[in-house]
Design a protein around this motif. Sequence first.
Motif, PDB file in Angstrom:
ATOM      1  N   VAL A 126     -15.691   0.259  13.610  1.00  0.00           N
ATOM      2  CA  VAL A 126     -16.658  -0.404  14.497  1.00  0.00           C
ATOM      3  C   VAL A 126     -17.542  -1.322  13.652  1.00  0.00           C
ATOM      4  N   PRO A 127     -17.718  -2.575  14.061  1.00  0.00           N
ATOM      5  CA  PRO A 127     -18.575  -3.490  13.301  1.00  0.00           C
ATOM      6  C   PRO A 127     -20.023  -3.011  13.235  1.00  0.00           C
ATOM      7  N   HIS A 128     -20.730  -3.445  12.200  1.00  0.00           N
ATOM      8  CA  HIS A 128     -22.108  -3.002  11.961  1.00  0.00           C
ATOM      9  C   HIS A 128     -23.056  -3.393  13.092  1.00  0.00           C
ATOM     10  N   ALA A 129     -22.786  -4.480  13.783  1.00  0.00           N
ATOM     11  CA  ALA A 129     -23.673  -4.949  14.849  1.00  0.00           C
ATOM     12  C   ALA A 129     -23.658  -4.028  16.065  1.00  0.00           C
ATOM     13  N   LEU A 130     -22.620  -3.255  16.245  1.00  0.00           N
ATOM     14  CA  LEU A 130     -22.487  -2.375  17.413  1.00  0.00           C
ATOM     15  C   LEU A 130     -22.939  -0.957  17.053  1.00  0.00           C
ATOM     16  N   VAL A 131     -24.240  -0.802  16.827  1.00  0.00           N
ATOM     17  CA  VAL A 131     -24.793   0.468  16.352  1.00  0.00           C
ATOM     18  C   VAL A 131     -24.591   1.590  17.363  1.00  0.00           C
ATOM     19  N   GLU A 132     -24.812   1.300  18.637  1.00  0.00           N
ATOM     20  CA  GLU A 132     -24.700   2.353  19.654  1.00  0.00           C
ATOM     21  C   GLU A 132     -23.255   2.831  19.810  1.00  0.00           C
ATOM     22  N   ILE A 133     -22.304   1.944  19.636  1.00  0.00           N
ATOM     23  CA  ILE A 133     -20.890   2.352  19.695  1.00  0.00           C
ATOM     24  C   ILE A 133     -20.578   3.250  18.507  1.00  0.00           C
ATOM     25  N   ARG A 134     -21.126   2.922  17.346  1.00  0.00           N
ATOM     26  CA  ARG A 134     -20.932   3.768  16.168  1.00  0.00           C
ATOM     27  C   ARG A 134     -21.485   5.166  16.427  1.00  0.00           C
ATOM     28  N   PHE A 135     -22.679   5.233  17.006  1.00  0.00           N
ATOM     29  CA  PHE A 135     -23.262   6.539  17.329  1.00  0.00           C
ATOM     30  C   PHE A 135     -22.406   7.285  18.343  1.00  0.00           C
ATOM     31  N   ALA A 136     -21.872   6.564  19.320  1.00  0.00           N
ATOM     32  CA  ALA A 136     -21.042   7.209  20.338  1.00  0.00           C
ATOM     33  C   ALA A 136     -19.780   7.808  19.724  1.00  0.00           C
ATOM     34  N   VAL A 137     -19.163   7.086  18.804  1.00  0.00           N
ATOM     35  CA  VAL A 137     -17.953   7.600  18.147  1.00  0.00           C
ATOM     36  C   VAL A 137     -18.271   8.879  17.372  1.00  0.00           C
ATOM     37  N   VAL A 138     -19.349   8.838  16.597  1.00  0.00           N
ATOM     38  CA  VAL A 138     -19.740  10.023  15.819  1.00  0.00           C
ATOM     39  C   VAL A 138     -20.099  11.177  16.754  1.00  0.00           C
ATOM     40  N   GLY A 139     -20.845  10.883  17.816  1.00  0.00           N
ATOM     41  CA  GLY A 139     -21.239  11.928  18.762  1.00  0.00           C
ATOM     42  C   GLY A 139     -20.056  12.564  19.469  1.00  0.00           C
ATOM     43  N   LEU A 140     -19.089  11.755  19.853  1.00  0.00           N
ATOM     44  CA  LEU A 140     -17.916  12.304  20.540  1.00  0.00           C
ATOM     45  C   LEU A 140     -17.050  13.156  19.619  1.00  0.00           C
ATOM     46  N   ILE A 141     -16.891  12.718  18.379  1.00  0.00           N
ATOM     47  CA  ILE A 141     -16.100  13.522  17.437  1.00  0.00           C
ATOM     48  C   ILE A 141     -16.822  14.829  17.126  1.00  0.00           C
ATOM     49  N   ALA A 142     -18.146  14.769  16.956  1.00  0.00           N
ATOM     50  CA  ALA A 142     -18.915  15.991  16.706  1.00  0.00           C
ATOM     51  C   ALA A 142     -18.865  16.928  17.915  1.00  0.00           C
ATOM     52  N   ALA A 143     -18.924  16.375  19.110  1.00  0.00           N
ATOM     53  CA  ALA A 143     -18.844  17.198  20.317  1.00  0.00           C
ATOM     54  C   ALA A 143     -17.463  17.823  20.479  1.00  0.00           C
ATOM     55  N   LEU A 144     -16.437  17.097  20.114  1.00  0.00           N
ATOM     56  CA  LEU A 144     -15.083  17.663  20.155  1.00  0.00           C
ATOM     57  C   LEU A 144     -14.988  18.877  19.244  1.00  0.00           C
ATOM     58  N   TYR A 145     -15.533  18.741  18.044  1.00  0.00           N
ATOM     59  CA  TYR A 145     -15.526  19.867  17.113  1.00  0.00           C
ATOM     60  C   TYR A 145     -16.376  21.017  17.655  1.00  0.00           C
ATOM     61  N   ALA A 146     -17.523  20.703  18.232  1.00  0.00           N
ATOM     62  CA  ALA A 146     -18.398  21.749  18.776  1.00  0.00           C
ATOM     63  C   ALA A 146     -17.702  22.521  19.895  1.00  0.00           C
ATOM     64  N   GLY A 147     -16.918  21.832  20.695  1.00  0.00           N
ATOM     65  CA  GLY A 147     -16.170  22.511  21.748  1.00  0.00           C
ATOM     66  C   GLY A 147     -15.098  23.432  21.193  1.00  0.00           C
TER      67      GLY A 147
END
Length: 119
Positions: free
Chosen positions: A36-57
């Motif tokens: 994800v390009p640096h300008a799309l900060v919220e998309i970067r957070f979404a990717v990290v959040g979804l992967i972390a949530a997958l692991y949490a599940g």
Amino acid sequence: MFLRSPQLSSPRPTGLLIGIGFFVVIAACAVSALLVPHALVEIRFAVVGLIAALYAGLTADLLAAAATGALAWTMATGFLIDPAGELVLSGGMDAIRLAAIVGLCLASGLYGLFRQRDT
């Protein structure tokens, strides 16, 4: 049944699950930074959040899910917003991101706990 209270512990050691969660978050940050390009900060957070949530599940442990969410927030804030690796807090948006990532991980962990209980 909805009347049962969820268990806070899992048969696996919580400390081990948190340690594995740390490496999952590091990998998620690396994937997000590469794809994800640096300008799309919220998309970067979404990717990290979804992967972390997958692991949490998958862990089905609420304490490990909350710790993984907090780790995801600190790593994403430190390395995806500021590439120098400094944890810089910018106010309300950081609080919203923290609540979103930890809440998502807790919800996913709770789902995993109930899924594991039904089997």
